[in-house]
Design a protein around this motif. Structure first.
Motif, PDB file in Angstrom:
ATOM      1  N   GLU A 146       8.846  81.943  44.001  1.00 42.29           N
ATOM      2  CA  GLU A 146       7.860  81.359  43.093  1.00 42.29           C
ATOM      3  C   GLU A 146       7.694  79.863  43.339  1.00 42.29           C
ATOM      4  N   HIS A 147       8.667  79.292  44.049  1.00 44.26           N
ATOM      5  CA  HIS A 147       8.594  77.858  44.347  1.00 44.26           C
ATOM      6  C   HIS A 147       8.619  77.548  45.843  1.00 44.26           C
ATOM      7  N   LEU A 148       9.179  78.459  46.632  1.00 47.89           N
ATOM      8  CA  LEU A 148       9.282  78.226  48.071  1.00 47.89           C
ATOM      9  C   LEU A 148       9.047  79.530  48.822  1.00 47.89           C
ATOM     10  N   LEU A 149       7.978  79.572  49.599  1.00 49.20           N
ATOM     11  CA  LEU A 149       7.679  80.752  50.405  1.00 49.20           C
ATOM     12  C   LEU A 149       8.531  80.745  51.668  1.00 49.20           C
ATOM     13  N   SER A 150       9.042  81.902  52.027  1.00 43.20           N
ATOM     14  CA  SER A 150       9.874  82.010  53.234  1.00 43.20           C
ATOM     15  C   SER A 150       9.093  81.585  54.472  1.00 43.20           C
ATOM     16  N   ASP A 151       7.821  81.972  54.565  1.00 49.57           N
ATOM     17  CA  ASP A 151       7.001  81.591  55.719  1.00 49.57           C
ATOM     18  C   ASP A 151       6.783  80.079  55.776  1.00 49.57           C
ATOM     19  N   TYR A 152       6.688  79.465  54.602  1.00 49.15           N
ATOM     20  CA  TYR A 152       6.524  78.008  54.556  1.00 49.15           C
ATOM     21  C   TYR A 152       7.803  77.327  55.049  1.00 49.15           C
ATOM     22  N   LEU A 153       8.937  77.867  54.637  1.00 50.85           N
ATOM     23  CA  LEU A 153      10.210  77.310  55.086  1.00 50.85           C
ATOM     24  C   LEU A 153      10.370  77.482  56.596  1.00 50.85           C
ATOM     25  N   TYR A 154       9.901  78.608  57.125  1.00 44.28           N
ATOM     26  CA  TYR A 154       9.967  78.838  58.569  1.00 44.28           C
ATOM     27  C   TYR A 154       9.126  77.803  59.311  1.00 44.28           C
ATOM     28  N   MET A 155       7.951  77.473  58.762  1.00 48.45           N
ATOM     29  CA  MET A 155       7.130  76.413  59.352  1.00 48.45           C
ATOM     30  C   MET A 155       7.887  75.084  59.331  1.00 48.45           C
ATOM     31  N   PHE A 156       8.585  74.836  58.261  1.00 48.35           N
ATOM     32  CA  PHE A 156       9.376  73.610  58.115  1.00 48.35           C
ATOM     33  C   PHE A 156      10.443  73.533  59.215  1.00 48.35           C
ATOM     34  N   PHE A 157      11.105  74.662  59.473  1.00 48.66           N
ATOM     35  CA  PHE A 157      12.153  74.709  60.487  1.00 48.66           C
ATOM     36  C   PHE A 157      11.595  74.603  61.908  1.00 48.66           C
ATOM     37  N   ASN A 158      10.352  75.005  62.106  1.00 50.33           N
ATOM     38  CA  ASN A 158       9.753  75.046  63.437  1.00 50.33           C
ATOM     39  C   ASN A 158       9.371  73.675  63.974  1.00 50.33           C
ATOM     40  N   ARG A 159       9.494  72.669  63.153  1.00 47.50           N
ATOM     41  CA  ARG A 159       9.053  71.327  63.566  1.00 47.50           C
ATOM     42  C   ARG A 159      10.139  70.601  64.358  1.00 47.50           C
ATOM     43  N   PRO A 160       9.741  69.773  65.316  1.00 45.25           N
ATOM     44  CA  PRO A 160      10.735  68.966  66.050  1.00 45.25           C
ATOM     45  C   PRO A 160      11.475  68.006  65.132  1.00 45.25           C
ATOM     46  N   GLU A 161      10.843  67.643  64.004  1.00 45.80           N
ATOM     47  CA  GLU A 161      11.501  66.763  63.046  1.00 45.80           C
ATOM     48  C   GLU A 161      12.772  67.406  62.486  1.00 45.80           C
ATOM     49  N   PHE A 162      12.720  68.721  62.286  1.00 46.62           N
ATOM     50  CA  PHE A 162      13.899  69.421  61.778  1.00 46.62           C
ATOM     51  C   PHE A 162      15.005  69.446  62.831  1.00 46.62           C
ATOM     52  N   ASP A 163      14.630  69.697  64.086  1.00 46.49           N
ATOM     53  CA  ASP A 163      15.638  69.691  65.154  1.00 46.49           C
ATOM     54  C   ASP A 163      16.334  68.336  65.238  1.00 46.49           C
ATOM     55  N   ARG A 164      15.564  67.275  65.147  1.00 47.07           N
ATOM     56  CA  ARG A 164      16.162  65.936  65.210  1.00 47.07           C
ATOM     57  C   ARG A 164      17.087  65.703  64.018  1.00 47.07           C
ATOM     58  N   TYR A 165      16.654  66.151  62.843  1.00 51.00           N
ATOM     59  CA  TYR A 165      17.477  65.995  61.638  1.00 51.00           C
ATOM     60  C   TYR A 165      18.799  66.753  61.798  1.00 51.00           C
ATOM     61  N   ALA A 166      18.715  67.995  62.260  1.00 45.06           N
ATOM     62  CA  ALA A 166      19.906  68.829  62.401  1.00 45.06           C
ATOM     63  C   ALA A 166      20.881  68.229  63.409  1.00 45.06           C
ATOM     64  N   ARG A 167      20.365  67.704  64.513  1.00 45.28           N
ATOM     65  CA  ARG A 167      21.252  67.092  65.514  1.00 45.28           C
ATOM     66  C   ARG A 167      21.896  65.819  64.970  1.00 45.28           C
ATOM     67  N   PHE A 168      21.136  65.015  64.251  1.00 46.70           N
ATOM     68  CA  PHE A 168      21.657  63.754  63.718  1.00 46.70           C
ATOM     69  C   PHE A 168      22.749  64.011  62.688  1.00 46.70           C
ATOM     70  N   HIS A 169      22.596  65.116  61.936  1.00 45.05           N
ATOM     71  CA  HIS A 169      23.559  65.411  60.868  1.00 45.05           C
ATOM     72  C   HIS A 169      24.600  66.446  61.290  1.00 45.05           C
ATOM     73  N   SER A 170      24.761  66.628  62.594  1.00 39.25           N
ATOM     74  CA  SER A 170      25.801  67.517  63.102  1.00 39.25           C
ATOM     75  C   SER A 170      27.064  66.706  63.360  1.00 39.25           C
ATOM     76  N   TRP A 171      28.202  67.332  63.064  1.00 43.40           N
ATOM     77  CA  TRP A 171      29.467  66.617  63.154  1.00 43.40           C
ATOM     78  C   TRP A 171      30.492  67.433  63.926  1.00 43.40           C
ATOM     79  N   GLY A 172      31.448  66.721  64.545  1.00 45.97           N
ATOM     80  CA  GLY A 172      32.539  67.398  65.232  1.00 45.97           C
ATOM     81  C   GLY A 172      32.961  66.641  66.461  1.00 45.97           C
TER      82      GLY A 172
END
Length: 376
Positions: free
Chosen positions: A100-126
């Protein structure tokens, strides 16, 4: 209305359902690609118990927390099908809990962006391996427009996706046509070893006529690619010359995902490749057309044949003698040219289809940005 800024964790929930009862087999196992798609797994499942594998149900997401050595991209996929699959136990599976607040397809579009990849790499630890864990995923700040606006942009995305998938189905119909034609050729023509039709080529770049820009590698996708080797201080004199209509392949077949790295130089340029490769050509193009032979090399049956006939201890190789023992039907040259033209059309469409997929991924950033501007 104004945008709603929330932590993603508010609308998603992790799932840890396992294949405990062994209901799903090897044909249900999928891998997760950095292109955000489900793919055929590259893992060797021989003797592997699938009981610990996680269920990846329709409408769910799955990702691999390890983000190192993936080209600064995250391996993630969305199961938009009606089938349940299996993913490795190291994967994180989750779904949206509040559509009712977040569509799964919309979230998939969010994940498909290069901005998300950069965010995930920047916030990866180890240390040995850098990971983007579940807590990191939940901590993502996401701005959400109202549901109707989300749906509007999702509809645009799904329409583009539908067109691409329709194109892909037509492409696969074409593949079925020539695959069936090839099978008929086996019953209508003598099956012959290709060795007598081939000639080994060992021309080296002794005079350095070709430089670093001509160095190519060979992929398991049966293409020449820019080399991934560190070429600092490497002499190009011993490199083999690969002229148009000539083949090159890597004899080592182990650790290649059950595929052999081989390619035909179908360009107008001359390449050079490592002397560890084998370079060869058709001895007489009026008897065996290179493009026709490449058609057989591109089939999954050839990959399986090459792996089965590879030998060695530390490294398994498919040597030149084994290559010469490969048997195929060799019909009249007119027939070879005709089927090769069909294959060329299929190959061209396959490349166009990959471009369409890339364009669809690219528009995700535009659509998300448009939804935020429209919803702000």
């Amino acid at each position: 209305m104004a945008l709603t800024k929330v932590k993603l964790g508010k609308y998603i929930e992790q799932s840890d359902l396992r294949n405990n009862e062994g209901k799903f087999g090897e044909d249900s196992v999928v891998g997760l690609s950095t292109q955000k798609q489900m793919i055929t797994t590259k893992a060797d499942l021989s003797g592997v118990s699938l009981l610990s594998y996680k269920l990846f149900a329709p409408g769910q997401f799955a990702y691999i927390p390890d983000t190192s050595r993936r080209g600064d991209k995250m391996s993630l996929a969305y199961n938009s099908t009606k089938e349940t699959y299996l993913v490795s136990s190291i994967s994180v599976v989750f779904g949206v809990t509040d559509e009712e607040h977040l569509l799964s397809d919309y979230l998939y579009m969010f994940f498909n962006r290069p901005e998300f990849d950069r965010y995930a790499r920047f916030h990866s630890w180890g240390s040995a391996r850098e990971t983007f864990n579940w807590e990191d995923m939940c901590d993502i700040d996401i701005e959400l427009p109202d549901l109707p606006i989300q749906q509007k942009y999702v509809d645009i995305y799904l329409a583009a996706l539908k067109n691409q998938q329709s194109y892909e189905r037509g492409m696969e119909d074409l593949r079925i046509v020539f695959e069936g034609y090839l099978d008929n050729l086996r019953s209508q023509n003598k099956i012959e070893k290709i060795g007598p039709f081939l000639q080994l080529v060992e021309d080296k770049n002794d005079d350095l006529a070709y430089g670093m820009e001509s160095v190519k590698g060979v992929s398991i996708e049966k293409k020449f690619i820019d080399t991934k080797a560190d070429m600092k201080g490497v002499s190009l004199k011993p490199y083999y010359i690969v002229k148009p209509d000539e083949f090159a392949y890597v004899t080592v077949t182990s650790r290649n995902g059950e595929k052999i790295s081989l390619a035909l130089n179908d360009s107008d340029e001359t390449y050079i490749c490592s002397s560890s490769y084998v370079v060869f050509k058709s001895r007489d193009k009026e008897k065996l057309l290179p493009q026709y032979l490449m058609l057989y090399f591109s089939r999954s049956e050839f990959n399986r044949y090459a792996r089965f006939h590879s030998w060695g201890s530390a490294r398994e190789i498919f040597d030149w003698n084994e290559m010469c023992d490969v048997k195929i039907p060799v019909p009249d040259i007119k027939v070879q040219k005709a089927i090769s033209k069909v294959f060329a059309v299929y190959t061209q469409r396959k490349e166009i289809n990959e471009q369409l997929k890339a364009q669809i991924r690219d528009i995700c950033s535009i659509l998300i940005r448009g939804s935020l501007e429209n919803g702000g």
